[in-house]
Design an enzyme around this catalytic site. Structure first.
Site, short mmCIF file in Angstrom:
data_model
loop_
_atom_site.label_atom_id
_atom_site.label_comp_id
_atom_site.label_asym_id
_atom_site.label_seq_id
_atom_site.Cartn_x
_atom_site.Cartn_y
_atom_site.Cartn_z
N LYS A 114 -2.09 -1.53 -3.96
CA LYS A 114 -2.96 -0.36 -3.91
C LYS A 114 -2.14 0.91 -3.98
CE LYS A 114 -5.89 1.96 -0.65
NZ LYS A 114 -6.27 2.08 0.71
N LYS A 121 0.86 -1.18 0.00
CA LYS A 121 0.00 0.00 0.00
C LYS A 121 0.90 1.22 0.00
CE LYS A 121 -3.57 2.40 2.55
NZ LYS A 121 -4.51 2.38 3.67
C1 PBG Z 1 -7.56 3.29 5.39
C2 PBG Z 1 -7.76 3.24 3.92
C3 PBG Z 1 -7.54 4.23 2.95
C4 PBG Z 1 -8.03 3.70 1.75
C5 PBG Z 1 -8.49 2.42 2.02
N1 PBG Z 1 -8.29 2.15 3.36
C6 PBG Z 1 -7.02 5.60 3.06
C7 PBG Z 1 -5.64 5.89 3.46
O1 PBG Z 1 -4.83 5.01 3.69
O2 PBG Z 1 -5.37 7.07 3.60
C8 PBG Z 1 -8.06 4.40 0.44
C9 PBG Z 1 -9.08 3.90 -0.54
C10 PBG Z 1 -9.33 4.79 -1.69
O3 PBG Z 1 -8.69 5.82 -1.93
O4 PBG Z 1 -10.28 4.45 -2.44
N2 PBG Z 1 -6.25 3.29 5.82
#
Ligand code: PBG
Length: 324
Positions: free
Chosen positions: A247, A194
């Site tokens: 992601k 991520k």
């Molecule tokens: C929570 C999380 C996030 C997303 C999914 N889970 C945001 C982040 O990490 O700031 C982002 C999903 C998206 O942008 O569609 N940590």
């Protein structure tokens, strides 16, 4: 001109094109993300994500029924609590918003696969994904909370948990606590690679989860790194992840491909909020055609090697694929 090889021979009409097509998008592979808020009769559109809403549980149920009718097999649930605190305590409250939503969906539409995002940022007053001390997100203390949150989701009825916090060791912490409590068969989808991405911007509006100070770069990955993604993924597999996730999706197709070539494990890709909003905005301006741009993007994500796609376009795609 005498040419032996003419690749265009296989592009002459749709019948031959579809016969040699290598990649297809199936409704079965899609996961639809949804936002749930406390209250009644709420359906608030997220301004930066046209067509995506925050629902109170009553309206969420109506929406999940529609999703089920469209044959979308799974949803990824995000909760927005009524109050936030330093420890994000509503995240593991047995009567918290997400736990109530899970119970209501399981009761009304038991066949819908419920995946929950396991994180603290929507629940903490500071908006970080863990416990903050001296301005630093504490790792080992956070993983014990993450495990507690995951267990509370599974007790409420979640089918799969998906930790998105990016703390080291959280997959193991979750696996341990689930196993100790008899949930040996509950899978974990780990947000393994991520990245600290600007494409989460619209989501942070949707989930009211923007960090109140600093950024997430001390826990989410540097967009410049690819070898490191493979290390993160192999750690998560060792710790017990059943499915790994990359992601965002579109700027990281190379990572999806490397992961596919390196590991023998199902791969999910998250086509995130910013990727959704860009296509929405450009198509609303008349700059691109929405349907073909969406199908091309998702085909690219599958072609790169994703088995599963989490996308805010899932409903549209299900409709398009069914009408076709
Ligand atoms: C929570 C999380 C996030 C997303 C999914 N889970 C945001 C982040 O990490 O700031 C982002 C999903 C998206 O942008 O569609 N940590």
């Amino acid at each position: 001109m005498r040419l032996l090889k003419r690749p265009r021979r296989l592009r002459g009409n749709e019948t031959i094109r579809s016969m040699i097509r290598e990649t297809s998008i199936n409704i079965d592979d899609l996961i639809y993300p949804m936002f749930v808020v406390p209250g009644e009769n709420i359906k608030e559109e997220i301004s930066s994500m046209p067509g995506i809403y925050r629902f109170s549980i009553d309206n969420l149920l109506k929406e999940v029924k529609e999703i089920n009718e469209l044959k979308i097999p799974a949803i990824l649930l995000f909760g927005i609590p009524s109050k936030k605190d330093e420890l994000g305590s509503e995240a593991y409250d047995e009567n918290g918003i997400i736990q109530q939503a899970i119970k209501s969906i399981k009761n009304a539409i038991p066949e819908m696969l419920i995946i929950t995002d396991v994180c603290m940022c929507e629940y903490t007053s500071h908006g970080h994904c863990g416990i903050v001390k001296d301005g630093y997100v504490q790792n080992d203390e956070t993983t014990s909370y993450i495990a507690k949150i995951a267990l509370s989701h599974v007790i409420a009825g979640a089918d799969i948990v998906a930790p998105s916090d990016m703390m080291d060791g959280r997959v193991k912490a979750i696996r341990d606590v689930l196993d100790e409590n008899g949930y040996v068969n509950t899978p974990i989808i780990s947000y393994s690679a991520k990245y600290a991405s600007s494409f989460y911007g619209p989501f942070r509006e949707a989930a009211e989860s923007a960090p109140q100070f600093g950024d997430r770069k001390s826990y989410q990955m540097d967009p410049a790194n690819s070898d490191e993604a493979l290390r993160e993924i192999s750690l998560d597999i060792e710790e017990g992840a059943d499915i790994i996730m990359i992601k965002p999706a579109l700027p990281y197709l190379d990572i999806i491909r490397r992961a596919k070539d390196t590991f023998n494990i199902p791969i999910a890709a998250y086509n995130v909020s910013g990727e959704y909003s860009m296509i929405k905005a450009a198509s609303q301006m008349g700059y691109i055609d929405e349907k073909s741009a969406v199908l091309e993007s998702l085909t690219g994500i599958k072609r790169a090697g994703a088995d599963i796609i989490i996308t805010y376009f899932a409903k549209d795609v299900a409709k398009w694929l069914t009408i076709l």
